[in-house]
Design a protein around this motif. Sequence first.
Motif, PDB file in Angstrom:
ATOM      1  N   LEU B  69     -37.262 -49.102  -6.039  1.00  0.00           N
ATOM      2  CA  LEU B  69     -36.131 -49.478  -6.891  1.00  0.00           C
ATOM      3  C   LEU B  69     -34.883 -48.653  -6.548  1.00  0.00           C
ATOM      4  O   LEU B  69     -33.775 -49.197  -6.493  1.00  0.00           O
ATOM      5  N   GLU B  70     -35.112 -47.372  -6.317  1.00  0.00           N
ATOM      6  CA  GLU B  70     -33.994 -46.491  -5.950  1.00  0.00           C
ATOM      7  C   GLU B  70     -33.340 -46.971  -4.646  1.00  0.00           C
ATOM      8  O   GLU B  70     -32.111 -47.072  -4.558  1.00  0.00           O
ATOM      9  N   VAL B  71     -34.191 -47.259  -3.665  1.00  0.00           N
ATOM     10  CA  VAL B  71     -33.686 -47.735  -2.369  1.00  0.00           C
ATOM     11  C   VAL B  71     -32.946 -49.056  -2.548  1.00  0.00           C
ATOM     12  O   VAL B  71     -31.864 -49.267  -2.000  1.00  0.00           O
ATOM     13  N   THR B  72     -33.532 -49.941  -3.371  1.00  0.00           N
ATOM     14  CA  THR B  72     -32.938 -51.264  -3.592  1.00  0.00           C
ATOM     15  C   THR B  72     -31.568 -51.149  -4.249  1.00  0.00           C
ATOM     16  O   THR B  72     -30.650 -51.892  -3.920  1.00  0.00           O
ATOM     17  N   LYS B  73     -31.449 -50.193  -5.209  1.00  0.00           N
ATOM     18  CA  LYS B  73     -30.167 -49.998  -5.893  1.00  0.00           C
ATOM     19  C   LYS B  73     -29.080 -49.619  -4.877  1.00  0.00           C
ATOM     20  O   LYS B  73     -27.972 -50.158  -4.927  1.00  0.00           O
ATOM     21  N   ALA B  74     -29.445 -48.706  -3.971  1.00  0.00           N
ATOM     22  CA  ALA B  74     -28.495 -48.280  -2.941  1.00  0.00           C
ATOM     23  C   ALA B  74     -28.111 -49.454  -2.037  1.00  0.00           C
ATOM     24  O   ALA B  74     -26.943 -49.666  -1.720  1.00  0.00           O
ATOM     25  N   LEU B  76     -28.251 -52.586  -2.858  1.00  0.00           N
ATOM     26  CA  LEU B  76     -27.478 -53.549  -3.646  1.00  0.00           C
ATOM     27  C   LEU B  76     -25.985 -53.196  -3.641  1.00  0.00           C
ATOM     28  O   LEU B  76     -25.128 -54.075  -3.463  1.00  0.00           O
ATOM     29  N   ASP B  77     -25.726 -51.915  -3.828  1.00  0.00           N
ATOM     30  CA  ASP B  77     -24.317 -51.471  -3.802  1.00  0.00           C
ATOM     31  C   ASP B  77     -23.680 -51.806  -2.456  1.00  0.00           C
ATOM     32  O   ASP B  77     -22.544 -52.289  -2.390  1.00  0.00           O
ATOM     33  N   LYS B  78     -24.452 -51.529  -1.399  1.00  0.00           N
ATOM     34  CA  LYS B  78     -23.951 -51.799  -0.047  1.00  0.00           C
ATOM     35  C   LYS B  78     -23.691 -53.309   0.133  1.00  0.00           C
ATOM     36  O   LYS B  78     -22.665 -53.727   0.658  1.00  0.00           O
ATOM     37  N   LEU B  79     -24.655 -54.099  -0.363  1.00  0.00           N
ATOM     38  CA  LEU B  79     -24.540 -55.561  -0.209  1.00  0.00           C
ATOM     39  C   LEU B  79     -23.374 -56.137  -1.004  1.00  0.00           C
ATOM     40  O   LEU B  79     -22.771 -57.126  -0.603  1.00  0.00           O
ATOM     41  N   LYS B  80     -23.092 -55.491  -2.152  1.00  0.00           N
ATOM     42  CA  LYS B  80     -21.954 -55.956  -2.957  1.00  0.00           C
ATOM     43  C   LYS B  80     -20.663 -55.838  -2.150  1.00  0.00           C
ATOM     44  O   LYS B  80     -19.814 -56.732  -2.186  1.00  0.00           O
ATOM     45  N   LEU B  81     -20.544 -54.720  -1.441  1.00  0.00           N
ATOM     46  CA  LEU B  81     -19.363 -54.518  -0.600  1.00  0.00           C
ATOM     47  C   LEU B  81     -19.297 -55.573   0.511  1.00  0.00           C
ATOM     48  O   LEU B  81     -18.246 -56.158   0.783  1.00  0.00           O
ATOM     49  N   ILE B  82     -20.491 -55.832   1.114  1.00  0.00           N
ATOM     50  CA  ILE B  82     -20.544 -56.839   2.196  1.00  0.00           C
ATOM     51  C   ILE B  82     -20.200 -58.220   1.655  1.00  0.00           C
ATOM     52  O   ILE B  82     -19.491 -58.997   2.288  1.00  0.00           O
ATOM     53  N   GLU B  83     -20.697 -58.500   0.438  1.00  0.00           N
ATOM     54  CA  GLU B  83     -20.461 -59.820  -0.166  1.00  0.00           C
ATOM     55  C   GLU B  83     -18.971 -60.070  -0.383  1.00  0.00           C
ATOM     56  O   GLU B  83     -18.477 -61.184  -0.151  1.00  0.00           O
ATOM     57  N   GLN B  84     -18.280 -59.000  -0.832  1.00  0.00           N
ATOM     58  CA  GLN B  84     -16.830 -59.144  -1.037  1.00  0.00           C
ATOM     59  C   GLN B  84     -16.149 -59.540   0.276  1.00  0.00           C
ATOM     60  O   GLN B  84     -15.321 -60.432   0.321  1.00  0.00           O
ATOM     61  N   ARG B  85     -16.566 -58.867   1.349  1.00  0.00           N
ATOM     62  CA  ARG B  85     -16.006 -59.146   2.673  1.00  0.00           C
ATOM     63  C   ARG B  85     -16.384 -60.571   3.116  1.00  0.00           C
ATOM     64  O   ARG B  85     -15.574 -61.298   3.658  1.00  0.00           O
ATOM     65  N   PHE B  86     -17.649 -60.948   2.815  1.00  0.00           N
ATOM     66  CA  PHE B  86     -18.157 -62.269   3.186  1.00  0.00           C
ATOM     67  C   PHE B  86     -17.361 -63.377   2.485  1.00  0.00           C
ATOM     68  O   PHE B  86     -17.022 -64.384   3.093  1.00  0.00           O
ATOM     69  N   ASP B  87     -17.100 -63.179   1.172  1.00  0.00           N
ATOM     70  CA  ASP B  87     -16.328 -64.168   0.408  1.00  0.00           C
ATOM     71  C   ASP B  87     -14.958 -64.408   1.053  1.00  0.00           C
ATOM     72  O   ASP B  87     -14.503 -65.543   1.167  1.00  0.00           O
ATOM     73  N   THR B  88     -14.329 -63.301   1.469  1.00  0.00           N
ATOM     74  CA  THR B  88     -13.011 -63.420   2.116  1.00  0.00           C
ATOM     75  C   THR B  88     -13.131 -64.222   3.408  1.00  0.00           C
ATOM     76  O   THR B  88     -12.342 -65.136   3.667  1.00  0.00           O
ATOM     77  N   LEU B  89     -14.177 -63.886   4.179  1.00  0.00           N
ATOM     78  CA  LEU B  89     -14.380 -64.575   5.462  1.00  0.00           C
ATOM     79  C   LEU B  89     -14.709 -66.053   5.264  1.00  0.00           C
ATOM     80  O   LEU B  89     -14.239 -66.910   6.015  1.00  0.00           O
ATOM     81  N   GLU B  90     -15.532 -66.343   4.240  1.00  0.00           N
ATOM     82  CA  GLU B  90     -15.920 -67.731   3.958  1.00  0.00           C
ATOM     83  C   GLU B  90     -14.697 -68.565   3.582  1.00  0.00           C
ATOM     84  O   GLU B  90     -14.533 -69.702   4.040  1.00  0.00           O
ATOM     85  N   ALA B  91     -13.865 -67.985   2.738  1.00  0.00           N
ATOM     86  CA  ALA B  91     -12.640 -68.684   2.326  1.00  0.00           C
ATOM     87  C   ALA B  91     -11.745 -68.949   3.547  1.00  0.00           C
ATOM     88  O   ALA B  91     -11.212 -70.054   3.705  1.00  0.00           O
TER      89      ALA B  91
END
Lengths: 194, 267
Positions: B69-74, B76-91
């Motif tokens: 769970l600890e590893v997953t939380k870390a 998740l935070d990383k993926l949230k940052l990637i997702e923001q970048r991905f959304d920009t790229l997708e648009a």
Amino acid sequence: MLRYSITLFCLILLTVILQQFVPAFIALYNARVFLLLAVFLCIAVTVPLPVMFLYALICGFLWDTQCAISTSNLDASVYVDSIQNIRFGSSILLFGLAGALMNGFQPIFRQGKWYLSALLTGISTFLYCLAEYSLLDFLRGSFTINRGVMLQISYTSLFSLLVAPLVFALLFFIARISHYQIVVTQKRSFRRFT
Amino acid sequence: MKPLNLIALLCFLGGATWALTRSDRSVRSIQNAYYSAISPFLKSGSAIEEKARNFSNEVTHSRSLEAALEVTKAELDKLKLIEQRFDTLEAENARLRSALKFTKNTNFTLIAANITRRQTTNWYKTVEINRGEESFIGIQNPVVTAEGLVGKIDLIAQDFATVILLTDKSCQVSAKVEGSADLGIISGRPAEYGKDPMLILSYLPKNTNLKKGQRVFSDGRGGITPANILIGTIESVESGAMYSEALVHPAVNFNDLATVFVIPREN
């Protein structure tokens, strides 16, 4: 007799449902506890031939209903050759043959030698699985019985052999509560001890 | 033979003949009726089985789960940052597509499903999934994973379905090879003892020049399986009298299937 037969019919239906939850052992070459066949074979040795045929019909029909896969209405542009699978209803004949083999040794069972019938359950399971596999393999245009298949069949037979005494214990119990005599020596030994 | 036994034998043979002469359609309706009848038992049995498995997992793996769970939380935070970048790229991608009037060539709706039972029959290579008619999937719908093609839906009930795997001879798919114009039909091959299951790409031209390592994809012929789904890689090629055949190593590890995706017909 009627009460015993009806109880056995219910036992078969219960086994059909239980069989759904018995997984194949991937580590043991996909061998499985073939509970339906084991129960049927044990029943086959305790009932008269006509009743055995009735149960073979029911068990074979239910087993095929669980296992049959579709071979028609397939895309002709992809399926260049027709795919051959075991035909629905073939298991009825196989159950009938295996049951007839067990029923043929009923005189030995009636003498109280249930352990020989348990051994025969393992042998019949082996023959049944081998016949089923050979039939499918032959229909699909090859005959490739390799070591993995033989081990799968052998382990499945071994599981039947191990399950058979428990099934016989259950059948003795059902026979007792149904007031049906499946072993002639039961009465004699009972008299001897009383 | 006693008359009663003879009558019983004749009735038995009559019953067997009746079953043997059923058409595929009647068999399907018998199977549907059968699975509808036992569905409540299967549902409650599966629920008990799942509860027991979850309880067992909870007891044995609580500490390792905490660490995970600890590893997953870390992560998740990383993926949230990637997702923001991905959304920009997708648009940005959508904007450019519309500017170029570029049409997407693949657009699948995927329905996720879990494998609930493996090897449901003695000899056919099948698995059972926890999705059925309720999830709008149907017979012959392709089943995939992230690695590639898994098989097709063979039998469907209200809330579960049986998938026939690509490693079974009954499951055939039209296929093409990358970097080649050769087309063939993929089907399963009986697994050899102690070896991974393999596939056969048959009906290839006699003088094909396919090489080991070339990837095999579905070609979409027949309209059931969409094109360009990875099937596997070529291991070897054998020339026959009329056609050549290639041995294909499947892209999917069939011994390690847990979650699969069904591609419904409307695709």
